[in-house]
Write an enzyme that holds these catalytic residues in place. Structure first.
Site, PDB file in Angstrom:
ATOM      1  N   TYR A 144       1.079  -1.171  -0.010  1.00  0.00           N
ATOM      2  CA  TYR A 144       0.020   0.133  -0.116  1.00  0.00           C
ATOM      3  C   TYR A 144       0.956   1.284   0.088  1.00  0.00           C
ATOM      4  CZ  TYR A 144      -3.698   3.331   1.498  1.00  0.00           C
ATOM      5  OH  TYR A 144      -4.442   4.363   1.491  1.00  0.00           O
ATOM      6  N   ASP A 232       9.041   2.511   0.346  1.00  0.00           N
ATOM      7  CA  ASP A 232       7.893   3.296   1.167  1.00  0.00           C
ATOM      8  C   ASP A 232       8.220   2.789   2.497  1.00  0.00           C
ATOM      9  OD1 ASP A 232       5.609   4.178   2.233  1.00  0.00           O
ATOM     10  OD2 ASP A 232       4.440   3.616   0.749  1.00  0.00           O
ATOM     11  N   LYS A 260       3.429   8.532   9.390  1.00  0.00           N
ATOM     12  CA  LYS A 260       3.348   7.917  10.333  1.00  0.00           C
ATOM     13  C   LYS A 260       4.084   8.449  11.532  1.00  0.00           C
ATOM     14  CE  LYS A 260       0.390   4.791   8.337  1.00  0.00           C
ATOM     15  NZ  LYS A 260       0.471   4.106   7.139  1.00  0.00           N
TER      16      LYS A 260
HETATM   17  C1  LIG Z   1      -0.249   4.471   5.727  1.00  0.00           C
HETATM   18  C2  LIG Z   1       0.852   4.346   4.560  1.00  0.00           C
HETATM   19  C3  LIG Z   1       0.687   5.068   3.518  1.00  0.00           C
HETATM   20  C4  LIG Z   1      -0.099   6.314   3.474  1.00  0.00           C
HETATM   21  O1  LIG Z   1      -0.211   7.296   4.499  1.00  0.00           O
HETATM   22  P1  LIG Z   1      -1.386   8.242   4.685  1.00  0.00           P
HETATM   23  O2  LIG Z   1      -0.686   9.108   5.806  1.00  0.00           O
HETATM   24  O3  LIG Z   1      -2.446   7.207   5.306  1.00  0.00           O
HETATM   25  O4  LIG Z   1      -1.677   8.891   3.532  1.00  0.00           O
HETATM   26  C5  LIG Z   1       1.750   5.081   2.318  1.00  0.00           C
HETATM   27  N1  LIG Z   1       2.371   3.944   2.721  1.00  0.00           N
HETATM   28  C6  LIG Z   1       2.562   3.121   3.576  1.00  0.00           C
HETATM   29  C7  LIG Z   1       3.442   1.825   3.460  1.00  0.00           C
HETATM   30  C8  LIG Z   1       1.528   3.129   4.445  1.00  0.00           C
HETATM   31  O5  LIG Z   1       1.510   2.168   5.517  1.00  0.00           O
END
Ligand SMILES: *Cc1c(COP(=O)(O)O)cnc(C)c1O
Length: 424
Positions: A144, A232, A260
């Protein structure tokens, strides 16, 4: 007026907010029942509006690594708020935070702050395309990267729970340059590829660690093709180690996305990497990217306060707690006769109800669709322990989870597991 209950708030919410929530997984669709509405939280715990307390392993999906309402973070935000909450002009804390991120992560030469992980990933793709002059993005099934059009395909997490392969409203044109490959296998990288985007430890299809050689193989394939490699690290950054997954796993990408942890519970993301790539961004270069609230004074204050607590001792302690929880959870699930995998990567844990280890999205889906997670989640929530309300999420023990909290969790998990296995 009587005090609001979870049910009454959820009913009202559904009238004015689609599904009653501002992010789909919160609606409990995949686990059933009414979501708890949080009244307040402290450390390892959240309390709902009915006064029930839960040991919280959601921790805002990893946004609060110190636990909720850490006094230093609360104080930093309070002080910052008194000085003004947004200016549309640069501030000292943005410089301090960018310096701190670059100091911790080897190879991270420049960063730009955003307001979410979605924006960070979307912008990383844009700068990669701008820098290489190439169109194609390679991503992996079950990873994601936020909810931007080009990155939503096979997105794991809440996307998976909705039963959608991507999303309605995303045109074929928007994903025409996105290629989805299975996780843990190095795909062919052609000379049309701008960037290979990957979660170095996948944490949105449950937890799926990288197979030996996978990330090294991606690095080599990108180098051969002249493509950029982007990690990511929105979940793994500043959690797996001071320098994140790239430090811990020993593979250095060209670009990173963060989120995060670095916002300390406020809206903050970042993307960055090699100087020559990042200098393609406006105002230095032709790649446009911007944000009214980017580098927000409250978010940078919270982020700096969190990073100040994250020294080597903190990482050692966090990993110790996660290891204890992993060992105990695996034991009580085995005792109850439930086939389960409890993978761990540093302080991150996963929970797949599967007889064999899960290495990709197909296997994660098979485990999720068995329905055991749903029953275990409910049995545990009834006993006062909150896992994420979806089988595709990781568990996030925080620095506030004490040994007592972990042991209590294990006892309650044992009872929950017995209840689930009786109903099998
Ligand atoms: C949560 C998440 C995102 C998106 O971040 P948001 O602050 O929810 O837009 C992107 N990449 C990873 C791996 C994530 O866990």
């Amino acid at each position: 007026m009587s005090a609001p209950t979870n049910r009454s708030l959820f009913e009202r919410a559904q009238r004015v907010i689609p599904g009653g929530v501002n992010s789909p997984v919160r609606a409990f669709r995949s686990v059933g029942g009414t979501p708890y509405f949080v009244a307040r939280a402290e450390g390892a715990y959240v309390w709902d509006v009915e006064g029930r307390r839960y040991v919280d392993y959601v921790q805002s999906y990893g946004a609060s690594i110190l636990g909720h309402a850490h006094p230093r973070v609360v104080e930093a935000v309070r002080r910052a708020a008194g000085e003004g909450t947004t200016f549309g002009a640069p501030t000292e804390r943005e410089v301090l935070l960018a310096e701190e991120l670059c100091r911790r992560v080897g190879g991270l030469e420049m960063v730009r702050l955003t307001s979410s992980g979605t924006e960070a990933a979307m912008s990383a793709v844009r700068v990669a395309r701008g820098a290489t002059g190439r169109p194609t993005v390679v991503k992996f099934a079950g990873c994601y990267h936020g909810h931007s059009d080009a990155l939503l395909a096979a997105g794991g997490s809440g996307v998976a729970d909705q039963g959608l392969s991507g999303s309605a409203g995303v045109t074929p044109g928007a994903v025409a340059d996105t290629v989805v490959a299975p996780y843990n296998r190095v795909p062919e990288i052609g000379d049309d590829v701008a960037v290979v985007m990957v979660e170095p430890v996948a944490a949105n299809m449950g937890l799926v660690p990288p197979a030996p050689g996978f990330l090294e193989g991606l690095r080599q394939a990108c180098d051969r093709a002249g493509a950029l490699l982007c990690f990511d690290e929105v979940i793994t950054g500043f959690r797996l180690a001071a320098g994140g997954a790239s430090e811990r796993l020993g593979v250095r990408p060209d670009l990173w996305c963060f989120g995060k942890v670095i916002g300390g519970g406020l809206p903050l993301g970042a993307f960055g990497g090699r100087r020559d790539v990042m200098e393609q961004l406006a105002p230095l270069g032709p790649v446009y990217q911007a944000g009214t609230l980017s580098g927000n004074p409250l978010a940078t204050a919270a982020g700096l306060a969190v990073l100040a607590e994250l020294d080597d001792a903190a990482y050692t302690m966090l990993e110790g707690r996660a290891t204890e929880l992993r060992t105990m959870l695996a034991a009580v699930l085995a005792d109850a006769g439930l086939p389960a995998q409890v993978p761990r990567a540093g302080p991150l844990l996963g929970l797949h109800f599967s007889a064999t280890p899960v290495t990709d999205y197909d296997q994660a889906r098979a485990a999720a669709e068995s329905g055991t997670y749903r029953r275990f989640f409910r049995a545990l929530l009834d006993r006062g322990v909150a896992l994420a309300p979806g089988a595709y999420e990781a568990l996030f023990p925080s620095l506030a989870h004490t040994r007592d909290d972990i042991e209590r969790t294990a006892d309650l998990a044992a009872a929950a597991a017995r209840q689930v296995s009786e109903r099998h």
